[in-house]
Design a protein around this motif. Structure first.
Motif, PDB file in Angstrom:
ATOM      1  N   ASN A 293     -60.571  51.226   4.540  1.00 18.17           N
ATOM      2  CA  ASN A 293     -59.483  51.606   3.635  1.00 18.17           C
ATOM      3  C   ASN A 293     -58.833  50.405   2.960  1.00 18.17           C
ATOM      4  N   PHE A 294     -58.952  49.241   3.572  1.00 19.38           N
ATOM      5  CA  PHE A 294     -58.334  48.038   3.026  1.00 19.38           C
ATOM      6  C   PHE A 294     -59.358  46.922   2.835  1.00 19.38           C
ATOM      7  N   SER A 295     -60.608  47.293   2.640  1.00 26.84           N
ATOM      8  CA  SER A 295     -61.693  46.333   2.438  1.00 26.84           C
ATOM      9  C   SER A 295     -62.417  46.669   1.140  1.00 26.84           C
ATOM     10  N   ASN A 296     -62.846  45.630   0.446  1.00 24.46           N
ATOM     11  CA  ASN A 296     -63.608  45.826  -0.783  1.00 24.46           C
ATOM     12  C   ASN A 296     -64.459  44.581  -1.026  1.00 24.46           C
ATOM     13  N   ASP A 297     -64.855  44.334  -2.267  1.00 24.86           N
ATOM     14  CA  ASP A 297     -65.690  43.173  -2.570  1.00 24.86           C
ATOM     15  C   ASP A 297     -64.917  41.866  -2.555  1.00 24.86           C
ATOM     16  N   ASP A 298     -63.585  41.919  -2.472  1.00 23.56           N
ATOM     17  CA  ASP A 298     -62.749  40.727  -2.471  1.00 23.56           C
ATOM     18  C   ASP A 298     -62.085  40.437  -1.135  1.00 23.56           C
ATOM     19  N   ALA A 299     -62.034  41.455  -0.256  1.00 27.00           N
ATOM     20  CA  ALA A 299     -61.277  41.300   0.984  1.00 27.00           C
ATOM     21  C   ALA A 299     -61.849  42.190   2.075  1.00 27.00           C
ATOM     22  N   GLY A 300     -61.604  41.780   3.299  1.00 29.44           N
ATOM     23  CA  GLY A 300     -61.945  42.585   4.458  1.00 29.44           C
ATOM     24  C   GLY A 300     -60.747  42.628   5.382  1.00 29.44           C
ATOM     25  N   ALA A 301     -60.364  43.824   5.787  1.00 29.88           N
ATOM     26  CA  ALA A 301     -59.273  44.001   6.740  1.00 29.88           C
ATOM     27  C   ALA A 301     -59.897  44.260   8.108  1.00 29.88           C
ATOM     28  N   VAL A 302     -59.636  43.378   9.043  1.00 34.67           N
ATOM     29  CA  VAL A 302     -60.238  43.463  10.367  1.00 34.67           C
ATOM     30  C   VAL A 302     -59.129  43.682  11.396  1.00 34.67           C
ATOM     31  N   ALA A 303     -59.239  44.755  12.159  1.00 35.54           N
ATOM     32  CA  ALA A 303     -58.267  45.035  13.218  1.00 35.54           C
ATOM     33  C   ALA A 303     -58.687  44.298  14.480  1.00 35.54           C
ATOM     34  N   ILE A 304     -57.825  43.402  14.936  1.00 37.17           N
ATOM     35  CA  ILE A 304     -58.056  42.681  16.185  1.00 37.17           C
ATOM     36  C   ILE A 304     -57.475  43.492  17.342  1.00 37.17           C
ATOM     37  N   SER A 305     -56.331  44.101  17.106  1.00 31.57           N
ATOM     38  CA  SER A 305     -55.676  44.981  18.080  1.00 31.57           C
ATOM     39  C   SER A 305     -54.859  46.000  17.286  1.00 31.57           C
ATOM     40  N   ASP A 306     -54.032  46.761  17.985  1.00 31.73           N
ATOM     41  CA  ASP A 306     -53.188  47.747  17.306  1.00 31.73           C
ATOM     42  C   ASP A 306     -52.120  47.098  16.428  1.00 31.73           C
ATOM     43  N   THR A 307     -51.822  45.824  16.679  1.00 29.98           N
ATOM     44  CA  THR A 307     -50.748  45.156  15.939  1.00 29.98           C
ATOM     45  C   THR A 307     -51.155  43.840  15.288  1.00 29.98           C
ATOM     46  N   ILE A 308     -52.408  43.428  15.461  1.00 28.45           N
ATOM     47  CA  ILE A 308     -52.872  42.162  14.889  1.00 28.45           C
ATOM     48  C   ILE A 308     -54.050  42.442  13.972  1.00 28.45           C
TER      49      ILE A 308
ATOM     50  N   MET B 133     -39.732  49.232  17.234  1.00 31.67           N
ATOM     51  CA  MET B 133     -40.918  49.211  16.404  1.00 31.67           C
ATOM     52  C   MET B 133     -41.677  47.909  16.638  1.00 31.67           C
ATOM     53  N   ALA B 134     -42.969  48.024  16.838  1.00 31.01           N
ATOM     54  CA  ALA B 134     -43.805  46.845  17.056  1.00 31.01           C
ATOM     55  C   ALA B 134     -43.961  46.074  15.751  1.00 31.01           C
ATOM     56  N   THR B 135     -43.959  44.765  15.852  1.00 33.90           N
ATOM     57  CA  THR B 135     -44.196  43.915  14.700  1.00 33.90           C
ATOM     58  C   THR B 135     -45.694  43.715  14.546  1.00 33.90           C
ATOM     59  N   ASN B 136     -46.187  43.906  13.349  1.00 35.40           N
ATOM     60  CA  ASN B 136     -47.597  43.645  13.071  1.00 35.40           C
ATOM     61  C   ASN B 136     -47.758  42.213  12.600  1.00 35.40           C
ATOM     62  N   VAL B 137     -48.886  41.619  12.942  1.00 34.91           N
ATOM     63  CA  VAL B 137     -49.213  40.270  12.505  1.00 34.91           C
ATOM     64  C   VAL B 137     -50.445  40.355  11.627  1.00 34.91           C
ATOM     65  N   PHE B 138     -50.373  39.727  10.448  1.00 32.89           N
ATOM     66  CA  PHE B 138     -51.500  39.676   9.525  1.00 32.89           C
ATOM     67  C   PHE B 138     -51.886  38.217   9.329  1.00 32.89           C
ATOM     68  N   ILE B 139     -53.071  37.861   9.782  1.00 32.43           N
ATOM     69  CA  ILE B 139     -53.609  36.515   9.603  1.00 32.43           C
ATOM     70  C   ILE B 139     -54.507  36.575   8.375  1.00 32.43           C
ATOM     71  N   ASN B 140     -54.220  35.746   7.382  1.00 35.99           N
ATOM     72  CA  ASN B 140     -54.999  35.723   6.151  1.00 35.99           C
ATOM     73  C   ASN B 140     -55.838  34.454   6.112  1.00 35.99           C
ATOM     74  N   LEU B 141     -57.144  34.605   5.902  1.00 35.00           N
ATOM     75  CA  LEU B 141     -58.040  33.455   5.858  1.00 35.00           C
ATOM     76  C   LEU B 141     -58.924  33.506   4.617  1.00 35.00           C
ATOM     77  N   PRO B 142     -59.047  32.389   3.899  1.00 34.09           N
ATOM     78  CA  PRO B 142     -60.008  32.332   2.809  1.00 34.09           C
ATOM     79  C   PRO B 142     -61.408  32.113   3.385  1.00 34.09           C
ATOM     80  N   VAL B 143     -62.383  32.825   2.849  1.00 34.68           N
ATOM     81  CA  VAL B 143     -63.758  32.680   3.345  1.00 34.68           C
ATOM     82  C   VAL B 143     -64.706  32.470   2.171  1.00 34.68           C
ATOM     83  N   SER B 144     -65.747  31.703   2.412  1.00 29.01           N
ATOM     84  CA  SER B 144     -66.692  31.374   1.345  1.00 29.01           C
ATOM     85  C   SER B 144     -67.750  32.453   1.134  1.00 29.01           C
TER      86      SER B 144
END
Length: 148
Positions: free
Chosen positions: A31-46, A1-12
């Motif tokens: 599906n994972f974005s709203n007024d407080d957060a954005g989920a951005v896919a960099i690749s299939d696992t990042i 199973m591939a390991t996923n990497v989630f980079i979390n950054l605070p943004v202004s």
């Protein structure tokens, strides 16, 4: 199973950050974005999670660092070909990034930038010969360059 990497950054400015990161081809996952957060896919696992400062505070008691004046992490990603470095960094700069240091070692090349919030990114490529660890083959191809 591939390991996923989630980079979390605070943004202004979440809207600005969503636009910035999608401007060079990374994909916002609604599906994972709203007024407080954005989920951005960099690749299939990042994945990059960009979070408002208020939302960020739910995960830590530490204050948000000013990434324009302090440094804690450089988010480094690799690409398959050296010319992809230029494409991504130039797109990031066009979208509002500030270009930082670059590195040219023959067997390895990188350029870096800071996003509008000051978060550091490095885009790098390494010759597969160097990735193998065969430094005799690297020296035969590139001369006296030494691994970092």
């Amino acid at each position: 199973m591939a390991t996923n990497v989630f980079i979390n950054l605070p943004v202004s400015d979440l809207a600005r950050s969503k636009e910035f990161y999608t401007s060079f081809g990374w994909t916002l996952d609604p599906n994972f974005s709203n007024d407080d957060a954005g989920a951005v896919a960099i690749s299939d696992t990042i994945f990059l999670m960009i979070l408002t400062h208020q939302h960020w505070a739910q995960f830590t008691d530490k204050p948000v660092a000013d990434a324009h004046s302090t440094s804690a992490v450089i988010n480094a990603i690799s690409v398959d070909a050296p010319e992809e470095i230029d494409t991504l960094v130039e797109q990031a700069v066009a979208a509002g990034a500030t270009e930082n240091k670059s590195q040219e070692l023959g067997f390895m090349r990188s350029r870096s930038f800071s996003d509008p919030d000051g978060h550091a990114w490095e885009v790098m490529w390494m010759d597969p010969i160097a990735q193998s660890g065969d430094w005799q083959a690297v020296q035969a191809k590139y001369g006296d360059q030494q691994p970092v």
